[in-house]
Each structure stands twice: as structure tokens, then as C-alpha cells.
Design a protein around this motif. Structure first.
Motif, mmCIF file in Angstrom:
data_model
loop_
_atom_site.group_PDB
_atom_site.id
_atom_site.type_symbol
_atom_site.label_atom_id
_atom_site.label_comp_id
_atom_site.label_asym_id
_atom_site.label_seq_id
_atom_site.Cartn_x
_atom_site.Cartn_y
_atom_site.Cartn_z
ATOM 1 N N VAL A 38 0.858 -1.175 0.000
ATOM 2 C CA VAL A 38 0.000 0.000 0.000
ATOM 3 C C VAL A 38 0.897 1.229 0.000
ATOM 4 O O VAL A 38 1.731 1.394 0.890
ATOM 5 C CB VAL A 38 -0.928 0.028 1.232
ATOM 6 C CG1 VAL A 38 -1.853 1.242 1.167
ATOM 7 C CG2 VAL A 38 -1.731 -1.263 1.339
ATOM 8 N N PHE A 39 0.710 2.083 -1.017
ATOM 9 C CA PHE A 39 1.469 3.319 -1.157
ATOM 10 C C PHE A 39 0.565 4.470 -0.766
ATOM 11 O O PHE A 39 -0.522 4.643 -1.333
ATOM 12 C CB PHE A 39 1.924 3.468 -2.611
ATOM 13 C CG PHE A 39 2.712 4.712 -2.896
ATOM 14 C CD1 PHE A 39 4.062 4.783 -2.589
ATOM 15 C CD2 PHE A 39 2.122 5.811 -3.492
ATOM 16 C CE1 PHE A 39 4.805 5.923 -2.863
ATOM 17 C CE2 PHE A 39 2.840 6.964 -3.772
ATOM 18 C CZ PHE A 39 4.193 7.013 -3.454
ATOM 19 N N VAL A 83 -2.490 3.911 -3.380
ATOM 20 C CA VAL A 83 -2.292 3.067 -4.547
ATOM 21 C C VAL A 83 -1.851 1.721 -4.001
ATOM 22 O O VAL A 83 -0.948 1.648 -3.162
ATOM 23 C CB VAL A 83 -1.220 3.629 -5.508
ATOM 24 C CG1 VAL A 83 -1.038 2.708 -6.704
ATOM 25 C CG2 VAL A 83 -1.585 5.031 -5.967
ATOM 26 N N TYR A 84 -2.497 0.658 -4.467
ATOM 27 C CA TYR A 84 -2.212 -0.689 -3.996
ATOM 28 C C TYR A 84 -1.517 -1.468 -5.110
ATOM 29 O O TYR A 84 -1.965 -1.438 -6.248
ATOM 30 C CB TYR A 84 -3.517 -1.407 -3.634
ATOM 31 C CG TYR A 84 -4.357 -0.655 -2.634
ATOM 32 C CD1 TYR A 84 -4.212 -0.874 -1.276
ATOM 33 C CD2 TYR A 84 -5.301 0.274 -3.062
ATOM 34 C CE1 TYR A 84 -4.996 -0.177 -0.360
ATOM 35 C CE2 TYR A 84 -6.083 0.970 -2.142
ATOM 36 C CZ TYR A 84 -5.927 0.735 -0.795
ATOM 37 O OH TYR A 84 -6.689 1.416 0.105
ATOM 38 N N ARG A 85 -0.458 -2.166 -4.761
ATOM 39 C CA ARG A 85 0.252 -2.998 -5.737
ATOM 40 C C ARG A 85 -0.001 -4.460 -5.416
ATOM 41 O O ARG A 85 0.277 -4.920 -4.308
ATOM 42 C CB ARG A 85 1.745 -2.739 -5.683
ATOM 43 C CG ARG A 85 2.510 -3.609 -6.674
ATOM 44 C CD ARG A 85 3.994 -3.473 -6.485
ATOM 45 N NE ARG A 85 4.720 -4.113 -7.574
ATOM 46 C CZ ARG A 85 6.014 -4.147 -7.670
ATOM 47 N NH1 ARG A 85 6.771 -3.567 -6.760
ATOM 48 N NH2 ARG A 85 6.593 -4.751 -8.675
ATOM 49 N N ILE A 86 -0.528 -5.182 -6.407
ATOM 50 C CA ILE A 86 -0.740 -6.608 -6.259
ATOM 51 C C ILE A 86 0.122 -7.312 -7.311
ATOM 52 O O ILE A 86 -0.216 -7.330 -8.498
ATOM 53 C CB ILE A 86 -2.227 -7.017 -6.441
ATOM 54 C CG1 ILE A 86 -3.116 -6.300 -5.434
ATOM 55 C CG2 ILE A 86 -2.387 -8.521 -6.268
ATOM 56 C CD1 ILE A 86 -3.659 -5.005 -5.899
ATOM 57 N N LEU A 108 -3.871 -0.616 -8.130
ATOM 58 C CA LEU A 108 -5.225 -0.117 -7.950
ATOM 59 C C LEU A 108 -5.144 1.293 -7.384
ATOM 60 O O LEU A 108 -4.561 1.507 -6.314
ATOM 61 C CB LEU A 108 -6.005 -1.018 -6.983
ATOM 62 C CG LEU A 108 -7.376 -0.517 -6.535
ATOM 63 C CD1 LEU A 108 -8.351 -0.483 -7.706
ATOM 64 C CD2 LEU A 108 -7.913 -1.378 -5.403
ATOM 65 N N PHE A 109 -5.700 2.270 -8.119
ATOM 66 C CA PHE A 109 -5.770 3.648 -7.647
ATOM 67 C C PHE A 109 -7.110 3.835 -6.953
ATOM 68 O O PHE A 109 -8.167 3.656 -7.555
ATOM 69 C CB PHE A 109 -5.666 4.635 -8.821
ATOM 70 C CG PHE A 109 -4.267 4.919 -9.261
ATOM 71 C CD1 PHE A 109 -3.660 6.121 -8.951
ATOM 72 C CD2 PHE A 109 -3.549 3.972 -9.977
ATOM 73 C CE1 PHE A 109 -2.361 6.388 -9.353
ATOM 74 C CE2 PHE A 109 -2.253 4.230 -10.379
ATOM 75 C CZ PHE A 109 -1.655 5.434 -10.069
ATOM 76 N N TYR A 110 -7.054 4.211 -5.693
ATOM 77 C CA TYR A 110 -8.254 4.463 -4.902
ATOM 78 C C TYR A 110 -8.333 5.966 -4.655
ATOM 79 O O TYR A 110 -7.516 6.529 -3.929
ATOM 80 C CB TYR A 110 -8.167 3.698 -3.576
ATOM 81 C CG TYR A 110 -9.397 3.820 -2.731
ATOM 82 C CD1 TYR A 110 -10.542 3.099 -3.045
ATOM 83 C CD2 TYR A 110 -9.424 4.637 -1.614
ATOM 84 C CE1 TYR A 110 -11.676 3.199 -2.260
ATOM 85 C CE2 TYR A 110 -10.541 4.744 -0.827
ATOM 86 C CZ TYR A 110 -11.673 4.023 -1.158
ATOM 87 O OH TYR A 110 -12.806 4.126 -0.376
ATOM 88 N N CYS A 111 -9.312 6.615 -5.281
ATOM 89 C CA CYS A 111 -9.462 8.070 -5.200
ATOM 90 C C CYS A 111 -10.842 8.405 -4.638
ATOM 91 O O CYS A 111 -11.835 7.780 -5.008
ATOM 92 C CB CYS A 111 -9.288 8.706 -6.574
ATOM 93 S SG CYS A 111 -7.764 8.234 -7.416
ATOM 94 N N ASP A 112 -10.889 9.399 -3.769
ATOM 95 C CA ASP A 112 -12.154 9.815 -3.163
ATOM 96 C C ASP A 112 -13.152 10.238 -4.236
ATOM 97 O O ASP A 112 -12.813 11.004 -5.137
ATOM 98 C CB ASP A 112 -11.930 10.985 -2.198
ATOM 99 C CG ASP A 112 -11.061 10.593 -1.014
ATOM 100 O OD1 ASP A 112 -11.025 9.402 -0.665
ATOM 101 O OD2 ASP A 112 -10.419 11.496 -0.441
#
Length: 146
Positions: A38-39, A83-86, A108-112
């Protein structure tokens, strides 16, 4: 200019995760995959690393299987918190809009208040932002951030 900022941001994310993985390029013998990371965008660093498992692989493959197209340009703003790296067990082939990419990692970019986006890199490290329709809530619950 906005395209240059986007390229710089994508390169920075790739490099941050790349540097974080360089210390442990191979997964330990008791773990079948490289860890999920998790970044934190605001902190500018990896804030969590957890063992990768079949369930994380399943999440990533469901996202890849639900890709609907290339994403419009990502704007450089403060709404993307993580940003999550899998890392994938083996490269996955993604075909979209006449483009074929063999990805080794899914970001995976997680943005509000925005739909989540996937980032993958091809063999030449060119970035591709992708729209997808799969639910990310089970992944977010498992990873524990945010």
C-alpha cells in the motif's frame, strides 16, 4: 503539460514500488507470491506490506476480467489517497481497445469520490490506466486501508 505531469506521477509510483520491492525481489519460501503493498500518496511512501495469497490473486484477476476500456487522463490532484500494488503469480494478458498488455503487477488507484482505476505496465514499462467494473470493497476490507 498535464500529460507530462501524469507521466511523471505514474513513473514515480512505479519507481517507489519498484524500489520497495528491490530489497526482496523474491518472495520468501513460505510465501508463494511477492507481498501486496500500500502506497500512501500524500506521505510518498509504502505504508503497508502484507503477504500475498490466492484471495489477493483472485481480486486482481476479477478486476482484470472486468476491464471496460482505457481510462481518461488521470488528473494530478489530492483525491487519490492510496495506490495498492498486487504482484501477480504469473503475467496476465489484458486486451483492451486493440492493445494487448502482459502485466506482472496490478496497481489499484483508490481516489475519493471517483471510480477506482487500474494501472498496468507493458514489457517496455509503458503505463496503461484502465477502467473496470468489479467491486473493490472486499479487497479494501481485507487490506485494511483506508
Amino acid at each position: 503539460m498535464p500529460l507530462q505531469r501524469l507521466a511523471a506521477m505514474l513513473l514515480a509510483v512505479g519507481m517507489m514500488f519498484g524500489f520497495a520491492m528491490s530489497a526482496s525481489a523474491e518472495a520468501p519460501n513460505n510465501e508463494p507470491f511477492k507481498p501486496v503493498q500500500v502506497f500512501d500518496v500524500k506521505a510518498g511512501k509504502v505504508v503497508k506490506s502484507v503477504p500475498n495469497d490466492k484471495q489477493f490473486q483472485s481480486f486482481a484477476h476479477s478486476w482484470i476480467g472486468s476491464v471496460t476500456g482505457l481510462a481518461p487522463q488521470l488528473k494530478n490532484d489530492d483525491s487519490c489517497s492510496y495506490v495498492y500494488r498486487i504482484p501477480l503469480e504469473k503475467p496476465a494478458t489484458i486486451k483492451v481497445n486493440g492493445i494487448k498488455v502482459a502485466a506482472e503487477d496490478v496497481f489499484l488507484f483508490y481516489c475519493d469520490e471517483k471510480p477506482p482505476l487500474l494501472l498496468v505496465f507493458d514489457e517496455q514499462r509503458r503505463p496503461y490506466l484502465l477502467l473496470f467494473s468489479a467491486d473493490i470493497k472486499p479487497f479494501i476490507q481485507k487490506i485494511g486501508l483506508p
